[in-house]
Motif scaffolding. Structure first.
Motif, PDB file in Angstrom:
ATOM      1  N   LYS A 104      56.950  12.233  53.496  1.00  0.00           N
ATOM      2  CA  LYS A 104      55.714  12.780  52.946  1.00  0.00           C
ATOM      3  C   LYS A 104      54.716  13.046  54.057  1.00  0.00           C
ATOM      4  CE  LYS A 104      55.381   9.244  50.178  1.00  0.00           C
ATOM      5  NZ  LYS A 104      56.432   8.295  50.621  1.00  0.00           N
ATOM      6  N   ALA A 105      53.674  13.800  53.711  1.00  0.00           N
ATOM      7  CA  ALA A 105      52.601  14.130  54.643  1.00  0.00           C
ATOM      8  C   ALA A 105      51.316  13.466  54.176  1.00  0.00           C
ATOM      9  CB  ALA A 105      52.420  15.640  54.743  1.00  0.00           C
ATOM     10  N   LEU A 106      50.432  13.183  55.124  1.00  0.00           N
ATOM     11  CA  LEU A 106      49.141  12.577  54.830  1.00  0.00           C
ATOM     12  C   LEU A 106      48.045  13.482  55.379  1.00  0.00           C
ATOM     13  CD1 LEU A 106      47.560  10.029  53.816  1.00  0.00           C
ATOM     14  CD2 LEU A 106      47.662   9.212  56.195  1.00  0.00           C
ATOM     15  N   LEU A 107      47.145  13.915  54.499  1.00  0.00           N
ATOM     16  CA  LEU A 107      45.982  14.704  54.897  1.00  0.00           C
ATOM     17  C   LEU A 107      44.756  13.794  54.839  1.00  0.00           C
ATOM     18  CD1 LEU A 107      44.620  17.428  55.613  1.00  0.00           C
ATOM     19  CD2 LEU A 107      44.395  17.842  53.138  1.00  0.00           C
ATOM     20  N   ILE A 108      44.072  13.670  55.968  1.00  0.00           N
ATOM     21  CA  ILE A 108      42.879  12.823  56.051  1.00  0.00           C
ATOM     22  C   ILE A 108      41.656  13.731  55.996  1.00  0.00           C
ATOM     23  CG2 ILE A 108      41.638  11.092  57.398  1.00  0.00           C
ATOM     24  CD1 ILE A 108      44.299  10.410  58.767  1.00  0.00           C
ATOM     25  N   ASP A 109      40.966  13.724  54.870  1.00  0.00           N
ATOM     26  CA  ASP A 109      39.757  14.506  54.578  1.00  0.00           C
ATOM     27  C   ASP A 109      40.085  15.963  54.238  1.00  0.00           C
ATOM     28  OD1 ASP A 109      38.059  12.346  54.825  1.00  0.00           O
ATOM     29  OD2 ASP A 109      37.570  12.747  56.919  1.00  0.00           O
ATOM     30  N   THR A 110      39.188  16.558  53.440  1.00  0.00           N
ATOM     31  CA  THR A 110      39.385  17.951  53.023  1.00  0.00           C
ATOM     32  C   THR A 110      38.179  18.827  53.338  1.00  0.00           C
ATOM     33  OG1 THR A 110      38.587  17.522  50.756  1.00  0.00           O
ATOM     34  CG2 THR A 110      40.966  17.281  51.165  1.00  0.00           C
ATOM     35  N   GLY A 111      37.194  18.308  54.087  1.00  0.00           N
ATOM     36  CA  GLY A 111      36.126  19.131  54.595  1.00  0.00           C
ATOM     37  C   GLY A 111      35.123  19.599  53.553  1.00  0.00           C
ATOM     38  N   VAL A 112      34.472  20.705  53.878  1.00  0.00           N
ATOM     39  CA  VAL A 112      33.463  21.314  53.020  1.00  0.00           C
ATOM     40  C   VAL A 112      34.116  22.419  52.215  1.00  0.00           C
ATOM     41  CG1 VAL A 112      31.229  22.501  52.984  1.00  0.00           C
ATOM     42  CG2 VAL A 112      31.694  20.781  54.735  1.00  0.00           C
ATOM     43  N   GLU A 113      33.766  22.521  50.935  1.00  0.00           N
ATOM     44  CA  GLU A 113      34.366  23.552  50.094  1.00  0.00           C
ATOM     45  C   GLU A 113      34.038  24.937  50.636  1.00  0.00           C
ATOM     46  OE1 GLU A 113      32.778  23.447  46.167  1.00  0.00           O
ATOM     47  OE2 GLU A 113      30.703  23.329  46.838  1.00  0.00           O
ATOM     48  N   GLY A 114      34.903  25.906  50.310  1.00  0.00           N
ATOM     49  CA  GLY A 114      34.633  27.283  50.691  1.00  0.00           C
ATOM     50  C   GLY A 114      35.646  27.892  51.641  1.00  0.00           C
ATOM     51  N   VAL A 115      36.627  27.107  52.129  1.00  0.00           N
ATOM     52  CA  VAL A 115      37.698  27.652  52.952  1.00  0.00           C
ATOM     53  C   VAL A 115      39.030  27.337  52.285  1.00  0.00           C
ATOM     54  CG1 VAL A 115      36.339  27.370  55.054  1.00  0.00           C
ATOM     55  CG2 VAL A 115      37.954  25.583  54.402  1.00  0.00           C
ATOM     56  N   ASP A 116      40.052  28.131  52.601  1.00  0.00           N
ATOM     57  CA  ASP A 116      41.359  27.951  51.974  1.00  0.00           C
ATOM     58  C   ASP A 116      42.170  26.931  52.753  1.00  0.00           C
ATOM     59  OD1 ASP A 116      43.667  28.144  50.521  1.00  0.00           O
ATOM     60  OD2 ASP A 116      43.848  30.328  50.661  1.00  0.00           O
ATOM     61  N   LEU A 117      41.834  25.675  52.587  1.00  0.00           N
ATOM     62  CA  LEU A 117      42.496  24.597  53.316  1.00  0.00           C
ATOM     63  C   LEU A 117      43.936  24.410  52.851  1.00  0.00           C
ATOM     64  CD1 LEU A 117      42.401  22.214  55.315  1.00  0.00           C
ATOM     65  CD2 LEU A 117      41.490  20.814  53.440  1.00  0.00           C
ATOM     66  N   ARG A 118      44.162  24.536  51.556  1.00  0.00           N
ATOM     67  CA  ARG A 118      45.518  24.331  51.047  1.00  0.00           C
ATOM     68  C   ARG A 118      46.502  25.306  51.681  1.00  0.00           C
ATOM     69  NH1 ARG A 118      47.688  24.480  44.736  1.00  0.00           N
ATOM     70  NH2 ARG A 118      49.859  24.979  45.267  1.00  0.00           N
ATOM     71  N   ALA A 119      46.117  26.563  51.825  1.00  0.00           N
ATOM     72  CA  ALA A 119      47.013  27.541  52.434  1.00  0.00           C
ATOM     73  C   ALA A 119      47.343  27.154  53.871  1.00  0.00           C
ATOM     74  CB  ALA A 119      46.379  28.929  52.387  1.00  0.00           C
ATOM     75  N   GLU A 120      46.353  26.617  54.576  1.00  0.00           N
ATOM     76  CA  GLU A 120      46.579  26.223  55.966  1.00  0.00           C
ATOM     77  C   GLU A 120      47.509  25.021  56.038  1.00  0.00           C
ATOM     78  OE1 GLU A 120      46.478  27.091  59.748  1.00  0.00           O
ATOM     79  OE2 GLU A 120      45.163  28.187  58.372  1.00  0.00           O
ATOM     80  N   VAL A 121      47.325  24.053  55.169  1.00  0.00           N
ATOM     81  CA  VAL A 121      48.192  22.878  55.145  1.00  0.00           C
ATOM     82  C   VAL A 121      49.621  23.270  54.792  1.00  0.00           C
ATOM     83  CG1 VAL A 121      48.673  20.717  53.912  1.00  0.00           C
ATOM     84  CG2 VAL A 121      46.338  21.236  54.671  1.00  0.00           C
ATOM     85  N   ASP A 122      49.781  24.091  53.771  1.00  0.00           N
ATOM     86  CA  ASP A 122      51.126  24.513  53.381  1.00  0.00           C
ATOM     87  C   ASP A 122      51.787  25.349  54.477  1.00  0.00           C
ATOM     88  OD1 ASP A 122      51.202  23.181  50.963  1.00  0.00           O
ATOM     89  OD2 ASP A 122      50.434  24.869  49.808  1.00  0.00           O
ATOM     90  N   ARG A 123      51.010  26.141  55.199  1.00  0.00           N
ATOM     91  CA  ARG A 123      51.557  26.922  56.314  1.00  0.00           C
ATOM     92  C   ARG A 123      52.085  26.000  57.405  1.00  0.00           C
ATOM     93  NH1 ARG A 123      50.415  28.328  61.265  1.00  0.00           N
ATOM     94  NH2 ARG A 123      48.405  27.232  61.278  1.00  0.00           N
ATOM     95  N   LEU A 124      51.332  24.952  57.727  1.00  0.00           N
ATOM     96  CA  LEU A 124      51.767  24.023  58.758  1.00  0.00           C
ATOM     97  C   LEU A 124      53.025  23.269  58.340  1.00  0.00           C
ATOM     98  CD1 LEU A 124      48.285  22.605  59.840  1.00  0.00           C
ATOM     99  CD2 LEU A 124      49.790  24.070  61.193  1.00  0.00           C
ATOM    100  N   LEU A 125      53.100  22.895  57.056  1.00  0.00           N
ATOM    101  CA  LEU A 125      54.293  22.219  56.571  1.00  0.00           C
ATOM    102  C   LEU A 125      55.512  23.135  56.651  1.00  0.00           C
ATOM    103  CD1 LEU A 125      52.845  20.349  53.450  1.00  0.00           C
ATOM    104  CD2 LEU A 125      53.498  19.357  55.651  1.00  0.00           C
ATOM    105  N   ALA A 126      55.336  24.379  56.246  1.00  0.00           N
ATOM    106  CA  ALA A 126      56.456  25.325  56.296  1.00  0.00           C
ATOM    107  C   ALA A 126      56.900  25.577  57.729  1.00  0.00           C
ATOM    108  CB  ALA A 126      56.046  26.632  55.614  1.00  0.00           C
ATOM    109  N   ALA A 127      55.929  25.727  58.636  1.00  0.00           N
ATOM    110  CA  ALA A 127      56.259  25.980  60.035  1.00  0.00           C
ATOM    111  C   ALA A 127      56.958  24.791  60.670  1.00  0.00           C
ATOM    112  CB  ALA A 127      54.986  26.327  60.807  1.00  0.00           C
TER     113      ALA A 127
END
Length: 309
Positions: free
Chosen positions: A80-103
């Protein structure tokens, strides 16, 4: 109200320091190949990513999307992966996380979303992960955190979490926030220290100084038996020039302090709290600033506004 207090305090302090302000160039980083984006380029990405070592990613939200410019951390294990914090709303963080996992060859890997603490600039992206399959979002209270990580006696006991071949320690560190934790990763020997220790303004309500100091004492004890090479916190607010901080709500900066602090910074912060004396005062140090403030600042002014009546 908390945010208004913080903005007010920062404005007062920066006004008092401006007369002696100088600027130095930042030292080169030993952890990161590139300088962090600091809002100077109007076309910089909303999220900048750098990999420290394999399966360890640091993400910075652009200053152009939020003056907080928080740093987020993604650790990958075998299961599994662990994400520490999700920042300020308004950016597409999920897409970036999923991109890193796929890569990384782990597309769709189960994900646990945790937080160093419950302030809005650390939990703003949570909703993006609500419908992601195989994803757990941990709540923002001390009870939520203690329950998930198996911390029996908050805040004196530590918790742990196994990502599969990679186990992290979770250290309760209330003071800045009631649910604040740090995360220690033995693989990289990095302590992800949130807003409790970072190159910035260490905010806490006057009456929480003892609680904050006790948390730092426990971290110092932990460091005696664990090798901590670096601390990576939630923001950069200090300049490369010792003892000087940036103003808030600016969308670009020049001459930032490095994100990483050496493990010895734990002792520096401990010494700062040990030296508080009769009451906490707003005090700048070379790499951070103690910033106590009253819950209600009406009619009170730094640096001595925690002084008993």
């Amino acid at each position: 109200m908390t945010r208004l207090i913080i903005l007010f305090v920062s404005a007062m302090l920066l006004a008092s320091l401006s007369a002696c302000e100088t600027q130095e160039s930042p030292k080169p980083s030993v952890l990161f190949a590139h300088a962090w984006n600091s809002g100077i380029d109007p076309h910089e990405p909303a999220v900048q990513v750098q990999e420290i070592v394999a399966d360890t990613f640091v993400l910075r939200q652009s200053l152009r999307t939020s003056f907080e410019a928080p740093f987020l951390y993604l650790l990958l294990g075998e299961d599994k992966a662990l994400l520490i914090d999700t920042g300020v709303e308004g950016v597409d963080l999920r897409a970036e996380v999923d991109r890193l996992l796929a890569a990384s060859g782990r597309a769709g890997m189960p994900l646990v979303v945790m937080h160093t603490h419950g302030h809005g600039d650390h939990v703003g992206g949570d909703a993006q992960f609500a419908d992601r399959p195989d994803t757990i979002i941990i709540g923002h209270t001390a009870e939520d955190v203690a329950g998930f990580f198996g911390i029996d006696q908050w805040p004196v006991d530590n918790g742990a979490f196994d990502l599969g071949g990679r186990k992290v320690d979770v250290l309760p560190t209330p003071g800045h926030h009631a649910s604040h934790v740090m995360v220690y990763d033995a693989v990289t020997r990095i302590l992800f220290s949130g807003d409790a220790i970072y190159p910035g303004r260490l905010f806490f309500v006057c009456e929480k100084a003892g609680e904050y100091a006790a948390s730092i004492d426990r971290v110092a004890s932990f460091a005696e038996t664990h090798q901590i090479d670096w601390l990576l916190g939630g923001h950069v607010e200090m300049k490369a020039t010792a003892g000087q901080s940036f103003g808030q709500q600016n969308n670009s900066r020049h001459g930032e302090h490095l994100l990483e602090l050496p493990g010895s910074a734990i002792g520096d912060v401990k010494a700062a709290f040990d030296g508080i004396g009769d009451y906490p005062r707003v005090t700048p140090f070379p790499e951070f600033m103690l910033l106590p403030h009253p819950a209600d600042p009406t009619g009170m002014y730094p640096p001595d506004w925690c002084k008993p009546a």
